[in-house]
Motif scaffolding. Structure first.
Motif, short mmCIF file in Angstrom:
data_model
loop_
_atom_site.label_atom_id
_atom_site.label_comp_id
_atom_site.label_asym_id
_atom_site.label_seq_id
_atom_site.Cartn_x
_atom_site.Cartn_y
_atom_site.Cartn_z
N GLY A 47 0.83 -1.20 0.00
CA GLY A 47 0.00 0.00 0.00
C GLY A 47 0.87 1.24 0.00
O GLY A 47 2.03 1.20 0.40
N ALA A 48 0.32 2.35 -0.44
CA ALA A 48 1.07 3.61 -0.51
C ALA A 48 1.13 4.28 0.85
O ALA A 48 0.16 4.30 1.61
CB ALA A 48 0.43 4.54 -1.53
N THR A 49 2.29 4.87 1.17
CA THR A 49 2.47 5.63 2.40
C THR A 49 2.83 7.07 2.04
O THR A 49 2.78 7.47 0.87
CB THR A 49 3.58 5.00 3.27
N GLN A 50 3.23 7.87 3.05
CA GLN A 50 3.63 9.26 2.81
C GLN A 50 5.12 9.39 2.54
O GLN A 50 5.61 10.50 2.31
CB GLN A 50 3.28 10.12 4.04
N GLU A 99 -4.33 -15.24 9.43
CA GLU A 99 -4.50 -15.15 10.88
C GLU A 99 -4.16 -13.75 11.36
O GLU A 99 -4.78 -13.25 12.30
CB GLU A 99 -3.63 -16.18 11.58
N MET A 100 -3.18 -13.10 10.72
CA MET A 100 -2.85 -11.72 11.07
C MET A 100 -2.05 -11.09 9.92
O MET A 100 -1.44 -11.79 9.11
CB MET A 100 -2.08 -11.64 12.38
N LEU A 101 -2.09 -9.77 9.87
CA LEU A 101 -1.30 -8.96 8.95
C LEU A 101 -0.48 -7.97 9.76
O LEU A 101 -0.92 -7.50 10.81
CB LEU A 101 -2.19 -8.21 7.96
N SER A 102 0.71 -7.64 9.27
CA SER A 102 1.59 -6.70 9.96
C SER A 102 2.20 -5.74 8.95
O SER A 102 2.16 -5.99 7.74
CB SER A 102 2.70 -7.43 10.72
N VAL A 103 2.79 -4.67 9.47
CA VAL A 103 3.41 -3.64 8.65
C VAL A 103 4.93 -3.76 8.76
O VAL A 103 5.47 -3.86 9.87
CB VAL A 103 2.95 -2.24 9.11
N CYS A 125 -0.67 6.98 13.87
CA CYS A 125 -1.37 6.97 12.60
C CYS A 125 -1.20 5.64 11.87
O CYS A 125 -0.20 4.95 12.07
CB CYS A 125 -0.87 8.11 11.71
N PRO A 126 -2.14 5.26 11.04
CA PRO A 126 -2.00 4.03 10.25
C PRO A 126 -0.90 4.20 9.20
O PRO A 126 -0.45 5.32 8.93
CB PRO A 126 -3.39 3.87 9.62
N PRO A 127 -0.44 3.11 8.59
CA PRO A 127 0.70 3.20 7.65
C PRO A 127 0.48 4.13 6.47
O PRO A 127 1.43 4.75 6.00
CB PRO A 127 0.88 1.74 7.19
N GLU A 128 -0.75 4.29 6.02
CA GLU A 128 -0.98 5.18 4.88
C GLU A 128 -0.77 6.65 5.21
O GLU A 128 -0.72 7.49 4.31
CB GLU A 128 -2.37 4.95 4.29
#
Length: 807
Positions: free
Chosen positions: A276-279, A777-781, A655-658
């Motif tokens: 996904g895109a971030t800043q 089961e889970m997602l991580s950044v 803040c979330p990753p985006e």
């Protein structure tokens, strides 16, 4: 304490004391009727439980709870807590590896994210009345289990350790004065093999009985590492338990128990799931960084189950201990003493950049825990109008961790800001090493009690109180050296791995309590209403602190405040149609002030978050448990939960990753929309009103079993067919909800077909996740705000056969 109690009672009884001729070996289990298809409710017989520290019919207990017997656990393959959640809609279990595991009930218990040793669990795990201080032990196989009770809601006035969200109470089979043995073996695809065996017999004139049990589970991994040519996410578990029961007098029994388990699963890997895109500037986001290194993952479809992790992996843990439990019936009451010592040893190795590039080449926190606990209770006997349970509990825990993190030659480009002159210089971060020494001491003491007063026939008022003291102290020392061994760091190096040294402290008293009003509308219709005011102890941060603008640790966040819980619940427990139908309902509303959350900060190289207090959280919902047995041939069950869990007030959340990775937003240069490369990022985000992580709004468990008699194969022989299904709606897999880390809803279906006969013979074929559902089961950044999202997939379709026999 236990030994003194035993000797005193023996002297008081005198030499003429005699034992009953044949005391029952398993007084709870043998009074239950539990076909394998029904995990949650009675099928016409009473299910006796010890949730309130005395044997009672589960339908008479004014607590939202479910019971799973040993037969159910075996037939459904729910041989650990992770698999148990498929049968328990209100139970959530998350694990990125055994140490980083959490048990939640109704979305509450432990913060979502990597484990921080300095806080308490909100869900208590008890095995044979002993509190287990490390949730990592819940990843082990159940060994010779008689039943598992799952209690929902605060239980601090009944249990030694404070439990603000619920308790899982595991009871193993007791030693028997009638010789018996059990054996079960399973084999399946992925080279799955499981062996369970136990035996029990008297050894000295009906005074002593012994029981020994073992469990072995192995399975080839389900994820293939193309770089190392090995399968990951394997099972490799060994467990042993021994018990010695001494009937000192007719009124006193003492049980000495010991257990040892070893687990080396090479498990819990996470790898490429999506991007996904971030800043962060576009040339420092995942696609551009991977291209600069000429890197591509072996597959961008995570359900191809291939990866190329290049760091050493290990998830070895060892757990064991001993306990001495004494029960002394003094007539109007029974005195119980539970003395226990346990240890837990964790030897990990992880690939914390999650891809096949040398960014973080070492990430590990080997840890060793020891705990001692002593509980002393007195509980009234009989069916008097006034019943009581009073107890005292002491707990002492020490944890020593010696961790390290090492950056590799790809770290500079991957982690440093593009404006840095060192961003493309591999030597700046290559070999940068953080060596961590972490110590933790936790002392807890409590006195607690609960009354059950029948004010009028059928009308009960049940108040409870708990006085609790907690003291925690810790030490965190992180020494950072460059690749050449120097401790002189530049600002870029300190921004990735910063030296820290601090000694956090926390201590506090609190008084909590609850009151339940229950009424027996009819012999099989019981209603209740509960209010509880409880506290989850404050804690200390032991995973490193966030840094200020000068890259120094912010000492003001070294501790977190206690959670303050207000819990309301109403419930109805019913049976009808000659107890062939059971329907239990519960509605709850829980508000938590100063909710303990795991958050992250703006450090590009940070792997672990730290703890902070969210101002307020609210969880509310409804649950049902139902079972139906229209005939001797058919049984069915269904359980469900609707859980609405959200942050009521959390205005300064991460803040979330985006919205991460950009330059600091200012009034003149405000934050850009989410996912704008190069756009400014806010320092924090207001996530008030958004959902808590890890909680599905809807979750269901359901199933049935049908049998057909086969007289030609012997008396009581049956062929049977069973189905067990579960469903979870979507849930967030990040502390601050992100568009990139929602896990979609999924359903799982398990089938079994077998034959059983009198004499304890059972053979069946089974298939789990029969329709090969793809789910996470889970997602991580990934650290560094690159936009890479990594995931841990659930098991694919598995199938096999199980054969069991009791003697």
């Amino acid at each position: 304490m236990t030994l003194a109690l035993a000797l005193f009672a023996t002297l008081q009884a005198g030499p003429s004391a005699a034992l009953p001729d044949d005391p029952p070996a398993e007084p709870v289990a043998q009074q239950r009727v539990e076909p394998s298809a029904e995990p949650a409710a009675s099928q016409g017989g009473d299910i006796l439980v010890t949730a309130r520290r005395r044997e009672e019919n589960v339908q008479d207990v004014p607590i939202a709870m479910s019971v799973l017997g040993g037969n159910t656990i075996s037939s459904t393959g729910a041989f650990n807590v992770n698999r148990l959640q498929q049968l328990q809609p209100a139970l959530q279990f998350y694990s990125s590896n055994p140490r980083n595991s959490a048990i939640n009930i109704r979305g509450l218990g432990a913060p979502f994210g990597l484990t921080n040793d300095g806080i308490e669990q909100g869900v208590g795990l008890y095995i044979d009345q002993v509190y287990i201080g490390r949730i990592g032990a819940s990843t082990f196989d159940f060994v010779d289990v008689d039943r598992v009770e799952v209690l929902r809601g605060p239980q601090g006035t009944l249990y030694g350790k404070n439990t603000t969200a619920g308790a899982i109470n595991v009871t193993t089979r007791a030693p028997s004065f009638t010789p018996e043995a059990r054996a079960e073996v399973s084999y399946g695809n992925y080279d799955y093999f499981q062996l369970k065996a136990s035996a029990s017999a008297p050894i000295a004139d009906d005074k002593l009985a012994v029981r020994v049990s073992t469990s072995i589970t192995s399975r080839r991994g389900t994820i293939y590492n193309v770089r190392t040519d090995e399968y990951l996410h394997r099972l490799d578990n060994y467990g042993f338990r021994g018990q010695l029961l001494w009937k000192a007098t007719p009124d006193l029994d003492i049980t000495l128990m010991g257990d040892f388990s070893l687990q080396n699963p090479m498990c819990c890997v996470q790898y490429y799931a999506r991007v996904g895109a971030t800043q962060r500037p576009v040339n420092r986001q995942y696609a551009a960084l991977a291209a600069a290194f000429g890197y591509a993952p072996p597959s961008t479809d995570p359900f191809d189950r291939v990866t190329d992790l290049d760091a050493e992996l290990n998830s070895r843990q060892e757990v064991g201990g001993a306990s001495l439990v004494a029960n002394w019936d003094v007539g109007p009451a029974t005195i119980t003493s539970v003395t226990a010592w346990r240890y837990w040893d964790w030897q990990p190795a992880n690939d914390r950049d999650f891809i096949g590039l040398p960014i973080t080449t070492v990430s590990q926190n080997p840890s060793h825990q020891k705990q001692f606990s002593q509980e002393l209770r007195i509980a009234s006997n009989g069916d008097n109008r006034l019943q009581y349970t009073l107890g005292a509990f002491f707990f002492r825990q020490t944890i020593d961790t010696h961790g390290s993190q090492v950056q590799g030659p790809a770290a500079s480009r991957w982690l440093l800001n593009p404006s840095s002159a060192n961003a493309n210089n591999p030597a700046v971060l290559d070999g940068l090493t953080s060596t961590n020494e972490i110590g933790f001491k936790n002392t807890s003491f409590a006195v607690f009690g609960k009354l059950n007063w029948e004010v009028l026939p059928g009308l009960h008022i049940q108040p409870g109180l708990r006085l609790n003291y907690d003291r925690k102290s810790g030490s965190y020392v992180s020494v950072v050296t460059t690749g050449s061994g120097s401790t002189n760091l530049n600002s870029d190096q300190r921004g990735v791995l910063a030296p820290q040294s601090y000694d956090p402290r926390f201590s506090d008293w609190n008084l909590s309590g609850d009151v339940t009003l229950s009424y027996d509308f009819a012999p099989d219709v019981h209603g209740y209403a509960t209010y509880a005011r409880s506290f989850k102890s404050g804690g200390i941060n032991l995973s490193g602190l966030p840094l200020d603008a000068s890259n120094n640790p912010i000492l003001s966040v070294a501790t977190v405040k206690p959670e303050k819980v207000n819990h309301y619940e109403v419930g109805l427990k019913t049976q009808f149609a000659n107890r062939r139908v059971t329907l239990n309902l519960a509605g709850f509303w829980t508000e938590i002030d100063d909710y303990q959350a795991t958050v992250t900060n703006g450090q590009l190289g940070v792997i672990r978050g730290y703890l902070a207090n969210a101002e307020k959280v609210r969880v509310r919902g409804v649950e049902f448990d139902a079972s139906f047995r229209p005939s001797e041939r058919l049984t069915a069950y269904a359980s469900g939960a609707y859980t609405d869990a959200k942050y009521e007030r959390f205005p300064d959340a991460p803040c979330p990753p985006e919205l991460s990775g950009g330059s600091a937003a200012t009034a003149a240069n405000p934050a850009a929309p989410p996912g704008t490369p190069g756009g400014p990022s806010p320092a924090f985000c207001d996530i008030s009103g958004q959902r808590l992580p890890g909680v599905s709004k809807w979750s269901l468990s359901y199933g049935a079993e049908y049998n057909v008699p086969v007289p030609s194969l012997g008396d009581g022989a049956q062929i049977y067919f069973g189905y067990d299904g579960s469903y979870r709606s979507n849930f967030s897999s990040n502390p601050s909800p992100s568009a990139y880390t929602w896990i979609g809803g999924y359903s799982l279906s398990n089938f079994r077909l077998g034959i059983r006969a009198d004499g304890g013979f059972n053979a069946f074929a089974w298939v789990r996740n029969a329709f090969d559902q793809d789910y996470f089961e889970m997602l991580s950044v990934q650290s560094g705000s690159t936009g890479l999202i990594v995931g841990q997939p659930g098991d694919p379709r598995t199938y096999g056969v199980t054969l069991s026999k009791s003697f």
